[in-house]
Design a protein around this motif. Sequence first.
Motif, PDB file in Angstrom:
ATOM      1  N   ARG A 271      13.517  36.994  -0.055  1.00  0.00           N
ATOM      2  CA  ARG A 271      13.500  38.457   0.060  1.00  0.00           C
ATOM      3  C   ARG A 271      14.002  39.102  -1.230  1.00  0.00           C
ATOM      4  O   ARG A 271      13.554  40.194  -1.604  1.00  0.00           O
ATOM      5  CB  ARG A 271      14.379  38.900   1.228  1.00  0.00           C
ATOM      6  N   ALA A 272      14.936  38.444  -1.908  1.00  0.00           N
ATOM      7  CA  ALA A 272      15.447  39.001  -3.157  1.00  0.00           C
ATOM      8  C   ALA A 272      14.341  39.114  -4.205  1.00  0.00           C
ATOM      9  O   ALA A 272      14.318  40.060  -4.998  1.00  0.00           O
ATOM     10  CB  ALA A 272      16.596  38.136  -3.689  1.00  0.00           C
ATOM     11  N   VAL A 273      13.414  38.169  -4.209  1.00  0.00           N
ATOM     12  CA  VAL A 273      12.274  38.245  -5.125  1.00  0.00           C
ATOM     13  C   VAL A 273      11.431  39.472  -4.800  1.00  0.00           C
ATOM     14  O   VAL A 273      11.005  40.224  -5.694  1.00  0.00           O
ATOM     15  CB  VAL A 273      11.425  36.962  -5.040  1.00  0.00           C
ATOM     16  N   GLU A 274      11.206  39.709  -3.508  1.00  0.00           N
ATOM     17  CA  GLU A 274      10.399  40.851  -3.098  1.00  0.00           C
ATOM     18  C   GLU A 274      11.098  42.173  -3.428  1.00  0.00           C
ATOM     19  O   GLU A 274      10.447  43.153  -3.815  1.00  0.00           O
ATOM     20  CB  GLU A 274      10.127  40.769  -1.599  1.00  0.00           C
ATOM     21  N   VAL A 275      12.429  42.201  -3.283  1.00  0.00           N
ATOM     22  CA  VAL A 275      13.174  43.411  -3.641  1.00  0.00           C
ATOM     23  C   VAL A 275      13.015  43.724  -5.118  1.00  0.00           C
ATOM     24  O   VAL A 275      12.789  44.877  -5.510  1.00  0.00           O
ATOM     25  CB  VAL A 275      14.667  43.239  -3.281  1.00  0.00           C
ATOM     26  N   SER A 276      13.116  42.705  -5.956  1.00  0.00           N
ATOM     27  CA  SER A 276      12.959  42.928  -7.401  1.00  0.00           C
ATOM     28  C   SER A 276      11.537  43.374  -7.731  1.00  0.00           C
ATOM     29  O   SER A 276      11.334  44.281  -8.557  1.00  0.00           O
ATOM     30  CB  SER A 276      13.306  41.649  -8.161  1.00  0.00           C
ATOM     31  N   ARG A 277      10.555  42.759  -7.102  1.00  0.00           N
ATOM     32  CA  ARG A 277       9.160  43.112  -7.375  1.00  0.00           C
ATOM     33  C   ARG A 277       8.858  44.544  -6.927  1.00  0.00           C
ATOM     34  O   ARG A 277       7.999  45.216  -7.499  1.00  0.00           O
ATOM     35  CB  ARG A 277       8.236  42.123  -6.682  1.00  0.00           C
ATOM     36  N   ALA A 278       9.577  45.033  -5.909  1.00  0.00           N
ATOM     37  CA  ALA A 278       9.328  46.382  -5.403  1.00  0.00           C
ATOM     38  C   ALA A 278       9.711  47.461  -6.400  1.00  0.00           C
ATOM     39  O   ALA A 278       9.397  48.638  -6.188  1.00  0.00           O
ATOM     40  CB  ALA A 278      10.093  46.596  -4.098  1.00  0.00           C
ATOM     41  N   GLY A 279      10.368  47.078  -7.494  1.00  0.00           N
ATOM     42  CA  GLY A 279      10.660  48.054  -8.531  1.00  0.00           C
ATOM     43  C   GLY A 279       9.420  48.648  -9.151  1.00  0.00           C
ATOM     44  O   GLY A 279       9.481  49.701  -9.803  1.00  0.00           O
ATOM     45  N   HIS A 280       8.252  48.011  -8.977  1.00  0.00           N
ATOM     46  CA  HIS A 280       6.978  48.537  -9.480  1.00  0.00           C
ATOM     47  C   HIS A 280       6.347  49.538  -8.516  1.00  0.00           C
ATOM     48  O   HIS A 280       5.405  50.235  -8.894  1.00  0.00           O
ATOM     49  CB  HIS A 280       5.979  47.388  -9.695  1.00  0.00           C
ATOM     50  N   TYR A 281       6.834  49.578  -7.262  1.00  0.00           N
ATOM     51  CA  TYR A 281       6.148  50.359  -6.234  1.00  0.00           C
ATOM     52  C   TYR A 281       6.621  51.811  -6.243  1.00  0.00           C
ATOM     53  O   TYR A 281       7.779  52.103  -6.566  1.00  0.00           O
ATOM     54  CB  TYR A 281       6.391  49.751  -4.851  1.00  0.00           C
ATOM     55  N   PRO A 282       5.751  52.744  -5.859  1.00  0.00           N
ATOM     56  CA  PRO A 282       6.163  54.154  -5.775  1.00  0.00           C
ATOM     57  C   PRO A 282       7.080  54.383  -4.571  1.00  0.00           C
ATOM     58  O   PRO A 282       7.127  53.583  -3.634  1.00  0.00           O
ATOM     59  CB  PRO A 282       4.837  54.899  -5.614  1.00  0.00           C
ATOM     60  N   THR A 283       7.821  55.474  -4.616  1.00  0.00           N
ATOM     61  CA  THR A 283       8.686  55.868  -3.511  1.00  0.00           C
ATOM     62  C   THR A 283       8.335  57.297  -3.093  1.00  0.00           C
ATOM     63  O   THR A 283       7.903  58.117  -3.910  1.00  0.00           O
ATOM     64  CB  THR A 283      10.167  55.805  -3.905  1.00  0.00           C
ATOM     65  N   LEU A 284       8.523  57.572  -1.812  1.00  0.00           N
ATOM     66  CA  LEU A 284       8.221  58.894  -1.274  1.00  0.00           C
ATOM     67  C   LEU A 284       9.371  59.317  -0.371  1.00  0.00           C
ATOM     68  O   LEU A 284       9.748  58.580   0.546  1.00  0.00           O
ATOM     69  CB  LEU A 284       6.909  58.882  -0.486  1.00  0.00           C
ATOM     70  N   ASP A 285       9.926  60.510  -0.625  1.00  0.00           N
ATOM     71  CA  ASP A 285      11.072  61.011   0.127  1.00  0.00           C
ATOM     72  C   ASP A 285      10.801  62.441   0.585  1.00  0.00           C
ATOM     73  O   ASP A 285      10.075  63.202  -0.067  1.00  0.00           O
ATOM     74  CB  ASP A 285      12.344  61.016  -0.728  1.00  0.00           C
ATOM     75  N   VAL A 286      11.403  62.791   1.711  1.00  0.00           N
ATOM     76  CA  VAL A 286      11.498  64.188   2.128  1.00  0.00           C
ATOM     77  C   VAL A 286      12.790  64.749   1.531  1.00  0.00           C
ATOM     78  O   VAL A 286      13.856  64.161   1.684  1.00  0.00           O
ATOM     79  CB  VAL A 286      11.521  64.318   3.659  1.00  0.00           C
ATOM     80  N   VAL A 287      12.676  65.881   0.844  1.00  0.00           N
ATOM     81  CA  VAL A 287      13.826  66.465   0.156  1.00  0.00           C
ATOM     82  C   VAL A 287      14.013  67.891   0.644  1.00  0.00           C
ATOM     83  O   VAL A 287      13.057  68.681   0.709  1.00  0.00           O
ATOM     84  CB  VAL A 287      13.642  66.441  -1.369  1.00  0.00           C
ATOM     85  N   ALA A 288      15.240  68.248   1.009  1.00  0.00           N
ATOM     86  CA  ALA A 288      15.581  69.612   1.415  1.00  0.00           C
ATOM     87  C   ALA A 288      16.831  70.035   0.659  1.00  0.00           C
ATOM     88  O   ALA A 288      17.797  69.264   0.568  1.00  0.00           O
ATOM     89  CB  ALA A 288      15.809  69.685   2.923  1.00  0.00           C
ATOM     90  N   ASN A 289      16.815  71.261   0.113  1.00  0.00           N
ATOM     91  CA  ASN A 289      17.941  71.774  -0.649  1.00  0.00           C
ATOM     92  C   ASN A 289      18.246  73.200  -0.212  1.00  0.00           C
ATOM     93  O   ASN A 289      17.335  73.989   0.093  1.00  0.00           O
ATOM     94  CB  ASN A 289      17.642  71.770  -2.158  1.00  0.00           C
ATOM     95  N   TYR A 290      19.520  73.533  -0.195  1.00  0.00           N
ATOM     96  CA  TYR A 290      19.949  74.910   0.061  1.00  0.00           C
ATOM     97  C   TYR A 290      21.100  75.203  -0.876  1.00  0.00           C
ATOM     98  O   TYR A 290      22.025  74.390  -1.025  1.00  0.00           O
ATOM     99  CB  TYR A 290      20.409  75.085   1.511  1.00  0.00           C
ATOM    100  N   SER A 291      21.061  76.358  -1.537  1.00  0.00           N
ATOM    101  CA  SER A 291      22.130  76.731  -2.452  1.00  0.00           C
ATOM    102  C   SER A 291      22.383  78.220  -2.348  1.00  0.00           C
ATOM    103  O   SER A 291      21.484  79.014  -2.045  1.00  0.00           O
ATOM    104  CB  SER A 291      21.778  76.355  -3.898  1.00  0.00           C
ATOM    105  N   ALA A 292      23.622  78.584  -2.591  1.00  0.00           N
ATOM    106  CA  ALA A 292      24.032  79.991  -2.582  1.00  0.00           C
ATOM    107  C   ALA A 292      24.944  80.238  -3.762  1.00  0.00           C
ATOM    108  O   ALA A 292      25.785  79.388  -4.101  1.00  0.00           O
ATOM    109  CB  ALA A 292      24.744  80.340  -1.272  1.00  0.00           C
TER     110      ALA A 292
END
Length: 332
Positions: A271-292
């Motif tokens: 699994r450690a090999v797969e984790v390292s190889r995943a550094g080439h893969y894209p990532t997708l996140d939901v992001v929410a921000n609030y500021s005042a």
Amino acid sequence: MSSKSNPLRFAVGLAALCAASGALAADLMQVYRDALSYDAQYAAARATAAAGRERLPQALAGLLPSVNATGSTYWNGSHYDYRPGGSSATQSYRNRYNTNSYGASLTQPLFRWQNWVQYDQAKLLVMQAEATFAQAGQELIVRVAQAYFDVLFASENLRAVQAEKTAIGQQLEQAKKNFEVGTATITDTYESQSRFDLARAKEIAAESELEVKRYALRALIGNEPGELNRLKDKAVVQPPQPASMEPWVEAAERDSFLVQAQQAAAEAAGRAVEVSRAGHYPTLDVVANYSANNSPGQFGIGEIDTRTRQLGLQLNIPIFQGGAVNSRTREA
């Protein structure tokens, strides 16, 4: 059968295998329970297992949302000097005010392949930790049984040596009487005395050996073991069933905690090999921000309140990272 119950059942089986009396089996189990709570080596294995179990919630955190909050307040002081053209008069403006701001952000991973692989890897590492801990429990059983029966053996050996010394002492007394009545020479008396002195030396060595073995048992359980129950006079050890080696070897390859730990470690390394190889893969996140933000208007006149809200998707596509991902993959 759970790994946590294996050591206790193994201890019961060991007591039965030794063909001990009921009192000895109960005594051995009590010594084992004392060692469970005192032995430093087993305590270290227990702490290591507890630390290993924390890998799973740590890996799970990579799949759950993260929330951060920030806040700041600043005191501001400004000084303006203004001289109109052609005039020597100076107009000064001084402002003192506070600016305050706070905000919160939330990130929920939607697709981060390395986090999913790390979660699977953590499960395997926990399995390895549990198997290693169970192996430590079985090793403790062996060490306790070894120390227990070493004390019994040393005790029986001392009794045998003392019986031998008693018999030789009787021979010495007989030799002295025979010399007094003239039926034996002084040489026979000296020879009997030498054998008695040798028996006495053996007794001292046996007493020392018993003390060493009792100390080794005391180091395992943390208290004085007292008088141990002896084996039955005519104990009969039953042979193992089955009597051939192959089934036992197959059972060890299939059920041994040591083998299970190494298998989990090997899969986790994959699994450690797969984790390292995943550094080439894209990532997708939901992001929410609030500021005042709260600050005064120009030249300190009035106030300005700003509110910002954001909600969206954030896509990150690794393109080139200097070859670090390939290097870490080869390393793994």
